[in-house]
Design a protein around this motif. Structure first.
Motif, PDB file in Angstrom:
ATOM      1  N   ASN A 150      30.659   0.882   3.455  1.00  0.00           N
ATOM      2  CA  ASN A 150      31.284   1.707   4.476  1.00  0.00           C
ATOM      3  C   ASN A 150      30.558   3.159   4.520  1.00  0.00           C
ATOM      4  O   ASN A 150      30.685   3.980   3.523  1.00  0.00           O
ATOM      5  CB  ASN A 150      32.679   1.913   4.514  1.00  0.00           C
ATOM      6  N   PRO A 151      29.922   3.526   5.534  1.00  0.00           N
ATOM      7  CA  PRO A 151      29.303   4.900   5.676  1.00  0.00           C
ATOM      8  C   PRO A 151      29.877   6.039   5.452  1.00  0.00           C
ATOM      9  O   PRO A 151      29.840   7.211   5.061  1.00  0.00           O
ATOM     10  CB  PRO A 151      28.597   4.832   7.121  1.00  0.00           C
TER      11      PRO A 151
ATOM     12  N   GLU B 171      32.389  10.200   2.122  1.00  0.00           N
ATOM     13  CA  GLU B 171      33.322  11.069   1.277  1.00  0.00           C
ATOM     14  C   GLU B 171      33.013  11.243  -0.284  1.00  0.00           C
ATOM     15  O   GLU B 171      33.400  12.058  -0.942  1.00  0.00           O
ATOM     16  CB  GLU B 171      34.709   9.978   1.369  1.00  0.00           C
ATOM     17  N   VAL B 172      32.497   9.991  -0.638  1.00  0.00           N
ATOM     18  CA  VAL B 172      32.030   9.895  -2.139  1.00  0.00           C
ATOM     19  C   VAL B 172      31.051  10.956  -2.595  1.00  0.00           C
ATOM     20  O   VAL B 172      31.052  11.615  -3.326  1.00  0.00           O
ATOM     21  CB  VAL B 172      31.431   8.285  -2.809  1.00  0.00           C
ATOM     22  N   LEU B 173      29.937  10.997  -1.757  1.00  0.00           N
ATOM     23  CA  LEU B 173      28.856  11.989  -1.687  1.00  0.00           C
ATOM     24  C   LEU B 173      29.642  13.443  -1.753  1.00  0.00           C
ATOM     25  O   LEU B 173      29.051  14.221  -2.604  1.00  0.00           O
ATOM     26  CB  LEU B 173      27.898  11.741  -0.784  1.00  0.00           C
ATOM     27  N   ASP B 174      30.238  13.544  -0.979  1.00  0.00           N
ATOM     28  CA  ASP B 174      30.902  15.020  -0.715  1.00  0.00           C
ATOM     29  C   ASP B 174      31.808  15.439  -2.140  1.00  0.00           C
ATOM     30  O   ASP B 174      31.593  16.619  -2.715  1.00  0.00           O
ATOM     31  CB  ASP B 174      31.799  15.203   0.354  1.00  0.00           C
ATOM     32  N   ALA B 175      32.425  14.515  -2.662  1.00  0.00           N
ATOM     33  CA  ALA B 175      33.246  14.599  -3.904  1.00  0.00           C
ATOM     34  C   ALA B 175      32.188  14.839  -5.086  1.00  0.00           C
ATOM     35  O   ALA B 175      32.363  15.810  -5.997  1.00  0.00           O
ATOM     36  CB  ALA B 175      34.107  13.533  -4.324  1.00  0.00           C
ATOM     37  N   VAL B 176      31.096  14.056  -5.238  1.00  0.00           N
ATOM     38  CA  VAL B 176      29.862  14.288  -6.161  1.00  0.00           C
ATOM     39  C   VAL B 176      29.479  15.684  -5.783  1.00  0.00           C
ATOM     40  O   VAL B 176      29.105  16.394  -6.819  1.00  0.00           O
ATOM     41  CB  VAL B 176      28.916  13.332  -5.873  1.00  0.00           C
TER      42      VAL B 176
ATOM     43  N   ALA C  78      20.485  10.932  -2.267  1.00  0.00           N
ATOM     44  CA  ALA C  78      21.441  11.053  -1.138  1.00  0.00           C
ATOM     45  C   ALA C  78      22.107  12.473  -1.401  1.00  0.00           C
ATOM     46  O   ALA C  78      22.606  12.923  -0.138  1.00  0.00           O
ATOM     47  CB  ALA C  78      22.544   9.887  -1.368  1.00  0.00           C
ATOM     48  N   VAL C  79      22.396  12.973  -2.251  1.00  0.00           N
ATOM     49  CA  VAL C  79      22.800  14.234  -2.483  1.00  0.00           C
ATOM     50  C   VAL C  79      22.099  15.129  -1.778  1.00  0.00           C
ATOM     51  O   VAL C  79      22.592  16.103  -1.248  1.00  0.00           O
ATOM     52  CB  VAL C  79      23.096  14.450  -4.237  1.00  0.00           C
TER      53      VAL C  79
ATOM     54  N   VAL D  99      32.455   2.097  -8.481  1.00  0.00           N
ATOM     55  CA  VAL D  99      32.314   2.944  -7.183  1.00  0.00           C
ATOM     56  C   VAL D  99      31.036   3.683  -6.795  1.00  0.00           C
ATOM     57  O   VAL D  99      30.710   3.665  -5.479  1.00  0.00           O
ATOM     58  CB  VAL D  99      33.567   4.009  -7.086  1.00  0.00           C
ATOM     59  N   LEU D 100      30.392   4.145  -7.697  1.00  0.00           N
ATOM     60  CA  LEU D 100      28.943   4.844  -7.429  1.00  0.00           C
ATOM     61  C   LEU D 100      27.947   3.624  -7.241  1.00  0.00           C
ATOM     62  O   LEU D 100      27.189   3.757  -6.291  1.00  0.00           O
ATOM     63  CB  LEU D 100      28.578   5.691  -8.701  1.00  0.00           C
ATOM     64  N   THR D 101      27.891   2.551  -8.148  1.00  0.00           N
ATOM     65  CA  THR D 101      26.652   1.603  -8.069  1.00  0.00           C
ATOM     66  C   THR D 101      27.023   0.980  -6.946  1.00  0.00           C
ATOM     67  O   THR D 101      26.085   0.041  -6.511  1.00  0.00           O
ATOM     68  CB  THR D 101      26.882   0.993  -9.494  1.00  0.00           C
ATOM     69  N   HIS D 102      28.149   0.830  -6.356  1.00  0.00           N
ATOM     70  CA  HIS D 102      28.382  -0.196  -5.184  1.00  0.00           C
ATOM     71  C   HIS D 102      27.551   0.531  -3.931  1.00  0.00           C
ATOM     72  O   HIS D 102      27.191   0.070  -3.098  1.00  0.00           O
ATOM     73  CB  HIS D 102      29.843  -0.141  -4.896  1.00  0.00           C
ATOM     74  N   ARG D 103      27.549   2.123  -3.992  1.00  0.00           N
ATOM     75  CA  ARG D 103      27.188   2.781  -2.918  1.00  0.00           C
ATOM     76  C   ARG D 103      25.691   3.342  -3.306  1.00  0.00           C
ATOM     77  O   ARG D 103      25.136   3.567  -2.302  1.00  0.00           O
ATOM     78  CB  ARG D 103      27.965   3.828  -2.612  1.00  0.00           C
ATOM     79  N   PHE D 104      25.265   3.385  -4.648  1.00  0.00           N
ATOM     80  CA  PHE D 104      23.602   3.960  -4.968  1.00  0.00           C
ATOM     81  C   PHE D 104      23.438   3.167  -6.088  1.00  0.00           C
ATOM     82  O   PHE D 104      24.121   2.894  -6.886  1.00  0.00           O
ATOM     83  CB  PHE D 104      24.122   5.330  -5.566  1.00  0.00           C
ATOM     84  N   ALA D 105      22.258   2.733  -5.884  1.00  0.00           N
ATOM     85  CA  ALA D 105      21.659   1.833  -6.847  1.00  0.00           C
ATOM     86  C   ALA D 105      21.404   2.479  -8.164  1.00  0.00           C
ATOM     87  O   ALA D 105      21.758   1.637  -9.453  1.00  0.00           O
ATOM     88  CB  ALA D 105      20.284   1.367  -6.109  1.00  0.00           C
ATOM     89  N   ASP D 106      21.197   3.663  -8.405  1.00  0.00           N
ATOM     90  CA  ASP D 106      20.966   4.288  -9.621  1.00  0.00           C
ATOM     91  C   ASP D 106      21.293   5.848  -9.361  1.00  0.00           C
ATOM     92  O   ASP D 106      21.295   6.036  -8.375  1.00  0.00           O
ATOM     93  CB  ASP D 106      19.739   3.877 -10.266  1.00  0.00           C
ATOM     94  N   LYS D 107      20.716   6.428 -10.640  1.00  0.00           N
ATOM     95  CA  LYS D 107      20.914   7.857 -10.469  1.00  0.00           C
ATOM     96  C   LYS D 107      19.889   8.553  -9.528  1.00  0.00           C
ATOM     97  O   LYS D 107      20.328   9.445  -8.647  1.00  0.00           O
ATOM     98  CB  LYS D 107      20.598   8.445 -11.832  1.00  0.00           C
ATOM     99  N   ARG D 108      18.619   8.105  -9.455  1.00  0.00           N
ATOM    100  CA  ARG D 108      17.768   8.650  -8.488  1.00  0.00           C
ATOM    101  C   ARG D 108      18.049   8.422  -7.189  1.00  0.00           C
ATOM    102  O   ARG D 108      17.993   9.126  -6.107  1.00  0.00           O
ATOM    103  CB  ARG D 108      16.314   7.857  -8.682  1.00  0.00           C
ATOM    104  N   GLU D 109      18.531   7.236  -6.556  1.00  0.00           N
ATOM    105  CA  GLU D 109      18.981   7.031  -5.377  1.00  0.00           C
ATOM    106  C   GLU D 109      20.387   8.098  -4.866  1.00  0.00           C
ATOM    107  O   GLU D 109      20.652   8.538  -3.857  1.00  0.00           O
ATOM    108  CB  GLU D 109      19.588   5.601  -5.120  1.00  0.00           C
TER     109      GLU D 109
END
Length: 196
Positions: free
Chosen positions: A6-7, A12-17, A58-59, A44-54
């Protein structure tokens, strides 16, 4: 079958990060550490971002969006009658105000780590995109695209360096005097660029 991402939830997750990184810094972050700080599992993170680099990419993109939104809403941004120096001074006050100071520190940290080659992802668009965005403000004032990009590059580099100087030394008077000179140069450059 996995659920689609869900974009809105991703943002929301990105803003919290980003909020978390603004408080802790970005230099040593891990997916597990971020997830724990957010009270979530790493899934929760790996569902939205493949890894730390991704996640880091996104950040950067989200920080760019936030910075562009803040500048776009700065009084005078889209009004060619307002000197660009007025916009710069407003951005300075906002960036160093209590509400935005942690984010400003995070951005300066990212720039420093990127320059030192210590980030796991390349961030050239983080800098160039900002220059292109600021150039759009200068072009509204009649500066050619090429000169606007050059002037925006010089403005952004100096603005960032002055903020780093202030955040490092706390020398408000000296740095504000330098900001005043930057603003005088900028208004003259825009006026000269608009005549070309």
């Amino acid at each position: 079958m996995p659920r689609p991402v869900n974009p809105d939830r991703r943002r929301e997750v990105l803003d919290a990060v980003i909020e978390h990184l603004a408080l802790t810094g970005i230099g040593q972050f891990t997916l597990r550490g971020i997830a724990t700080a957010l009270g979530q599992s790493t899934r929760v993170l790996t569902h939205r971002f493949a890894d730390k680099r991704e996640l880091l990419a996104a950040v950067m993109q989200r920080l760019d969006e936030q910075q562009h939104d803040a500048l776009r809403t700065t009084k005078g941004w889209e009004d060619p009658a307002v000197p660009v120096s007025t916009v710069v001074r407003s951005a300075w006050e906002r960036n160093l105000g209590e509400a935005e100071l942690p984010m400003t520190r995070l951005i300066r940290e990212i720039e420093g780590l990127a320059a030192a080659g210590r980030l796991p992802a390349a961030v050239p668009d983080f800098i160039r995109g900002r220059a292109e965005f600021v150039a759009s403000c200068l072009m509204l004032r009649g500066v050619s695209e090429r000169m606007a990009l050059i002037t925006a590059t010089m403005l952004n580099a100096t603005f960032s360096s002055l903020q780093a100087d202030y955040l490092t030394t706390g020398d408000d008077e000296r740095v504000r005097d330098a900001l005043d000179e930057l603003c005088c140069w900028l208004d003259a450059a825009v006026k000269a660029g608009a005549r070309m």
